[in-house]
Design an enzyme around this catalytic site. Structure first.
Site, PDB file in Angstrom:
ATOM      1  N   GLN B 348       0.867  -0.954  -0.092  1.00  0.00           N
ATOM      2  CA  GLN B 348      -0.169  -0.065  -0.067  1.00  0.00           C
ATOM      3  C   GLN B 348       0.841   1.161  -0.025  1.00  0.00           C
ATOM      4  OE1 GLN B 348      -2.935   0.154   3.048  1.00  0.00           O
ATOM      5  NE2 GLN B 348      -4.346   0.710   1.646  1.00  0.00           N
ATOM      6  N   THR B 517       3.158   0.264   6.477  1.00  0.00           N
ATOM      7  CA  THR B 517       1.550  -0.216   6.872  1.00  0.00           C
ATOM      8  C   THR B 517       1.758  -1.923   6.596  1.00  0.00           C
ATOM      9  OG1 THR B 517      -0.404  -0.338   5.838  1.00  0.00           O
ATOM     10  CG2 THR B 517       1.368  -0.017   4.301  1.00  0.00           C
ATOM     11  N   THR B 518       0.960  -2.505   7.332  1.00  0.00           N
ATOM     12  CA  THR B 518       1.232  -3.929   7.194  1.00  0.00           C
ATOM     13  C   THR B 518       0.047  -4.587   5.938  1.00  0.00           C
ATOM     14  OG1 THR B 518       1.736  -3.860   9.673  1.00  0.00           O
ATOM     15  CG2 THR B 518       1.035  -6.108   8.685  1.00  0.00           C
ATOM     16  N   HIS B 519      -0.341  -3.665   5.452  1.00  0.00           N
ATOM     17  CA  HIS B 519      -1.488  -3.779   4.443  1.00  0.00           C
ATOM     18  C   HIS B 519      -0.774  -4.274   3.231  1.00  0.00           C
ATOM     19  CE1 HIS B 519      -4.103  -0.632   6.376  1.00  0.00           C
ATOM     20  NE2 HIS B 519      -3.871  -1.713   7.058  1.00  0.00           N
ATOM     21  N   LEU B 520      -0.017  -5.722   3.217  1.00  0.00           N
ATOM     22  CA  LEU B 520       0.434  -6.386   2.109  1.00  0.00           C
ATOM     23  C   LEU B 520      -0.564  -7.063   1.312  1.00  0.00           C
ATOM     24  CD1 LEU B 520       3.400  -7.526   4.404  1.00  0.00           C
ATOM     25  CD2 LEU B 520       3.759  -6.249   2.226  1.00  0.00           C
TER      26      LEU B 520
END
Lengths: 523, 593
Positions: B348, B517-520
């Site tokens: 992201q 962010t950890t939105h992989l």
């Protein structure tokens, strides 16, 4: 995929068949067949007249009814150690005279009650006498159980013989030193304080304005043995009243048990249940929580093992019966909210020590209004437990915290953390005093000596896990295997799950596992 | 180390986060026996969210209590195929969770539905801008499922999560001041929106003045006490700010632990095993059927758990890793652009900007929640991309999540010294009077951005690590810079004293050392073409039809919104089709090849 689905179906079908056959074999003994019940309430056998099927169905219905009676009588609360096999005993009662361990009441023939006849079983429950003639300690509430009907005890016997897994666990010898360990004084105690079966039956059969009140009285005074905690005991530890007939001390609040003070269940508007409706009470007994309070301490256990499994009609009957008990203390005024404390907390500035501690430690959940966010976080304002003349429960819960376990109807567990490590005796006293005085509450102040006294009696950190579930939440299917004892897999053992066979429940994810546990040290 | 085979079960679910918990609950409701395997330990609000000791920034956000231990297993990272990847040994850029609840325990709670056009982005872009608009090397794809199809499942997830928000339209009728760009809903949010914190309030007014369309961010932080359809109860959010990185002591932030586990645990046919690290999915000799999984327990034993249905519901890249280790589907080859497992790996595209208000305005940054105020005027395809020449967009928002002491002390003030009394003064000023506006943008998929097995590095379990090859691309850099340039209008209306615009710099590579962010997303994506997707539209493996792979790994490209709302809806969508079709069929593919 159909193969996959069919495989499962056939497996559970064959399992039901097997256990059904086994049950039919067990139940085809003359004693049992002869003792088939005459359509007990809650066990409608329908109009099936086919002999084989009806034996099996009747027997299964009887076990189901017995399971229900066991819940109403809350047997598991004392006879099951949390995390261990159901009804295998070993639960410790810390008494002034020493430690008492509950007995194994599984049908194991060596360690349990597998060899008891129905008559012996009923005598132990009603009169507190073992088959060998020895007297039971009155920790077993036989003065209340004396009121139970033949029908219920018959079903209870069937359940313990055929619906409970035998567990070969030896009963732990009691840690009561001689001469206190001698049991003959208990016999004398029984003669003096316990009602004879005839007297109990007569009292139980007294007339009530409605069948509902009669049912409520039966459940509360009999199997529910509410008075064991909620009625004061006399010098000889006898309950000072066993029924509503015995006067206003009945259910007017008991002395502390395990450091929790049971409140009055009478109509007292501040310290009793005067402000609670029938719906409030029913919700409380079903889920351990309502908009006015949450169960904690031993009441959480009672809901967990017992009342959550009762039918709506039975819970409403209990509630109506309790609502018919007039206030013990006629002088108590209705609680009315007083906004002064809320105003002070919101204004900030110069706060008292108790106000300051409340804001820093309690207000996040219980709010500056003391109203909480029920049913998740209970109100403190107007809560009868808070206004109890004895502050023990309040001090205790502030020191150790408590877990409200999930129930069938409200599966969420909520844990209040303990503040014992964070707050000194004087700080606990200050905040508890504030809570007891704020928002219209009017209970006495608490001193640091009170807190120190209670703190000394609390033992730190025994691990808590979920109390087991003694009865099947769903109506048992005819022929289904008895419920396996609840497994505690919190240690992450690789317990194999075997297809559709029940594998037992997990401990509540939200139970305290390592926090100090409110077990009491013997004084 | 012992080897052991357990009796078979109907379903094994790998992972206990949102995806795993939803799938396990649905499979239990279908009457199947379910074993859930979680690599980490058990977690509960009582322990991990005890008040006030859990409000510990050092433990939570510096020492990463709720996160995966990279010493046990991690990924290797590089920017380009011609580089050698090295292991990601210090968590920073992204924070995969470990333990029961997974990322669902440590998330913040921002809970969006996907924009309809994002779900069919390739078709949408071609329809509106023409095929040539798609840059060379971009693997732009559709999900194969539409918003209309997913709507009931978005709705269900919001009710389970106790999501607070404000609708714009419900069943075509305008109902409130919600996001005018949001798609129509079949029902309102289960709870009203969280109150605007002061900075969000300022942003709302400034954005309106600038001509944009602010709305309350939907948040799975209960704005009131709430009981969900499973009977699970939540307390209300009190804006303490300990959401992301923490277990919520108020039981107010939705998590699998609070919202699903209490009901899931009551199913007799459910078993949860923690400290169970799944090593691979076992296939039969045909390679077309999974027979179960093998996992390593806390004592190092290798346990085989046979199962009729395997659901991979671990974190995004762990799902891809397990597929590669197990030989489920064909590994992606960037040279030939063939194979599907590892393809379309995305992230992201987030940058943060800071504004300083005059000294008379205290921004109260200690307050926080998953709520806030956002504008979608530059998200998705809500604006004309034609003259701009890039694909994708970014919402802009004030999502004040609570600045804690350590983070407050580390916040930098441009131009201020890094030490001494001048630093102190600047730090205090920044803490008291500044706030952050985030641009959380989409990230498109590219042919040379992918996941595969590392040829060199191995995990502590002796298996090849997963290798990430990732860098920022021109399309996404230009998108970010365009959106940030539009932020100036809002900052002007705010009456801010100063502003620092955070934006992506051309030529600056992806850097794992800074938290982003950890939105992989992606790596095993869903779609309609087995040549470009590892999973069909029901999240079923094209190659091994009794394996379903649920999570953000299924997103063909990264969107501007947070992924959890779509992950949850896709889980319910997949579970619905397993229950209504797959279980009744012959165990084969739900979409014919």
């Amino acid at each position: 995929m159909s193969r996959f689905a069919n495989q499962r179906k056939s497996k559970s079908f064959s399992e039901s068949l097997l256990s059904g056959l086994a049950l039919a074999t067990i139940l085809a003994t003359p004693v049992f067949a002869a003792a088939a019940p005459s359509a007990p309430s809650g066990a409608d056998t329908g109009s099936d007249t086919s002999a084989g099927a009806s034996t099996s169905t009747n027997a299964q219905d009887l076990i189901t009814k017995g399971r229900y009676v066991a819940a109403a009588a809350d047997c598991a609360a004392c006879h099951t150690v949390p995390g261990s096999a159901s009804f295998a005993g070993g639960y410790a009662f810390q008494l002034p005279i020493g430690t008492l361990y509950s007995s194994n009441i599984t049908p194991d023939k060596t360690n349990g009650i597998g060899n008891w006849t129905e008559a012996q079983f009923i005598r132990a429950i009603r009169e507190g006498v073992r088959p060998d003639g020895a007297a039971l300690y009155p920790a077993m509430p036989f003065p209340s159980y004396a009121r139970m009907t033949d029908e219920d005890l018959h079903a209870l016997y069937a359940y313990f013989m055929h619906g409970v897994q035998p567990v070969a666990q030896a009963v732990r010898p009691n840690g009561i030193p001689w001469p206190l360990s001698m049991r003959f004084p208990l016999t004398v105690w029984r003669w003096v304080f316990a009602p004879s079966p005839d007297a109990a039956r007569k009292s139980a059969e007294r007339s009530f304005p409605t069948p509902e009140l009669a049912r409520g009285a039966y459940l509360v005074e009999g199997p529910g043995h509410c008075g064991a905690c909620h009625t004061k005991r006399g010098l000889a530890m006898q309950e000072t009243a066993l029924t509503a007939q015995d006067g206003p001390q009945y259910l007017a609040g008991g002395a502390a048990v395990d450091g929790w003070t049971p409140p009055s269940l009478r109509e007292d508007p501040r310290t009793g249940l005067g402000a609670w409706s029938v719906a409030d009470l029913t919700a409380f007994l079903r889920t351990g929580r309502n908009m006015r309070g949450s169960a904690f301490g031993n009441m959480d256990t009672a809901v967990h093992h017992g009342t959550q499994y009762l039918t709506d009609d039975d819970l409403a009957a209990m509630a109506r019966y309790l609502k018919a008990l007039p206030a013990a203390n006629g002088a108590e005024q209705n609680w009315q909210t007083d906004p002064a404390a809320t105003r002070a907390l919101r204004a900030g500035g110069k706060l008292t020590k108790g106000q300051r501690l409340y804001l820093d430690n309690c207000a996040a959940c219980h709010r500056s209004t003391g109203a909480g966010y029920a049913p998740a976080f209970p109100p403190l304002a107007g809560n009868p437990v808070v206004m109890n003349a004895a502050p023990d429960s309040l001090i205790h819960i502030v020191l150790t915290g408590a877990t409200l376990h999930g129930t069938q109807a409200a599966p969420s567990a909520f844990t209040m953390p303990g503040f014992g490590k964070r707050l000194s005796d004087a700080q606990v006293a200050a905040v508890v005093t504030f809570i007891r005085h704020a928002w219209g509450n009017d209970a006495s102040a608490v001193s640091d000596v009170d807190v120190a006294h209670l703190r000394k009696r609390l033992t730190p950190s025994t691990m808590q896990s979920a109390p087991p579930t003694p009865i099947d939440p769903a109506p048992a299917q005819p022929g289904s295997a008895p419920r396996a004892p609840e497994q505690d897999v919190s240690q992450d053992t690789s317990k194999p799950a075997t297809g559709p066979v029940p594998t037992g429940h997990l401990p509540p994810e939200d139970a305290l596992h390592s926090a100090p546990q409110p077990a009491m040290k013997a004084n | 180390m012992a080897e052991k085979t357990l009796p078979p079960v109907d379903v094994v679910v790998v992972g206990s986060g949102w995806a795993g918990s939803i799938m396990a609950k649905e499979m239990c409701e279908a009457g199947l026996s379910v074993v859930m395997l979680e690599r980490g330990k058990r977690r509960s609000t009582a322990r991990d969210g005890a008040y006030p000791s859990s409000l510990d920034e050092l433990e939570g956000a510096v020492r990463y209590k709720l996160f995966q231990n990279p010493a046990q297993t991690t990924v290797t990272v590089r920017n380009r195929s011609d580089q050698e990847a090295v292991p990601y040994r210090r968590l920073a850029a992204f924070l995969p969770g470990a333990g029961v609840g997974g990322a669902g325990l440590h998330w913040t709670g921002v809970h969006f539905r996907a924009p309809p056009q994002d779900l069919r982005l390739r078709s949408h872009v071609i329809e509106r801008y023409g095929r040539k608009f798609i840059p060379e090397g971009m693997n732009l794809q559709d999900y194969g499922v539409t918003y209309t199809e997913l709507e009931p499942f978005f709705d269900k997830a919001e009710k389970v999560f106790g999501t607070s928000g404000e609708a714009y339209t419900v069943n075509g009728k305008a109902t409130g001041k919600g996001n005018i760009f949001a798609p129509d809903r079949s029902d309102d949010f289960p709870l009203p929106p969280l109150k605007d914190v002061y900075t969000a309030h300022l942003f709302r007014h400034a954005a309106t003045e600038a001509g944009y369309h602010p709305y309350a961010m939907p948040a799975a932080n209960a704005s009131q006490p709430y009981t969900n359809p499973y009977g699970a109860q939540m307390g209300p959010c009190n804006f303490c700010g300990y959401c992301s990185d923490y277990a919520c002591y108020m039981y107010a932030k939705a998590s699998p632990n609070v919202n699903i586990m209490p009901a899931l645990r009551r199913h007799e046919n459910f078993t949860l095993r923690s400290n169970a690290h799944v090593l691979k999915v076992l296939l039969d000799s045909t390679g077309k059927k999974a027979t179960g999984v093998v996992y390593q327990d806390a004592e190092g034993n290798h346990i085989t758990q046979p199962a009729g249905l395997v659901i991979l519901a671990a974190f995004q890249f762990h799902n891809v890793h397990l597929m590669l280790l197990s030989g489920i589907g064909k590994a992606y080859d960037p040279a030939s652009n063939t194979g599907t497992v590892g393809r379309n790996f995305t992230y992201q595209n987030i940058t943060n900007s800071t504004v300083w208000m005059p000294p008379t305005r205290s921004t109260d940054q200690f307050i926080g929640s998953a709520g806030g105020v956002a504008i979608d005027d530059f998200n998705s395809d809500n604006f004309d991309h034609g003259p701009l020449g890039f694909i994708g967009g970014s919402p802009l928002w004030v999502n004040q999540a609570g600045v804690k002491p350590i983070a407050g002390a580390k916040a930098s003030t441009p131009g201020a010294p890094r030490w001494g009394s001048a630093w102190k003064k600047a730090a205090i000023d920044t803490y008291r009077h500044s706030f952050t506006i985030n641009a959380q943008g989409s990230n498109m998929a590219y042919r040379d951005v992918y996941l595969d097995l590392d040829p060199t590095w191995r995990t502590s379990y002796g298996q090849p690590m997963l290798r990430m090859t990732f860098d920022w691309k021109d399309n996404d850099i230009r998108m970010n810079r365009y959106v940030i340039s539009q932020l100036a209008n809002v900052v002007k209306a705010l009456g801010a004293q100063d502003a620092h615009y955070g934006m992506r710099e051309p030529g600056k590579p992806f850097d794992v050392r800074d938290y982003q962010t950890t939105h992989l997303c992606g790596g095993a994506v869903m779609g309609e073409d087995p040549k470009t997707s590892a999973l069909n539209r029901y999240l079923q493996s094209w190659d091994v039809p009794n394996v379903f792979v649920v999570g953000a790994n299924a997103f063909p490209q990264g969107m501007g919104y947070n992924p959890t709302g779509l992950v949850a809806a896709l889980a319910y969508w997949s579970a619905h089709h397993i229950r209504t079709q797959w279980l009744k069929g012959n165990g084969g593919p739900l979409v014919a090849l």
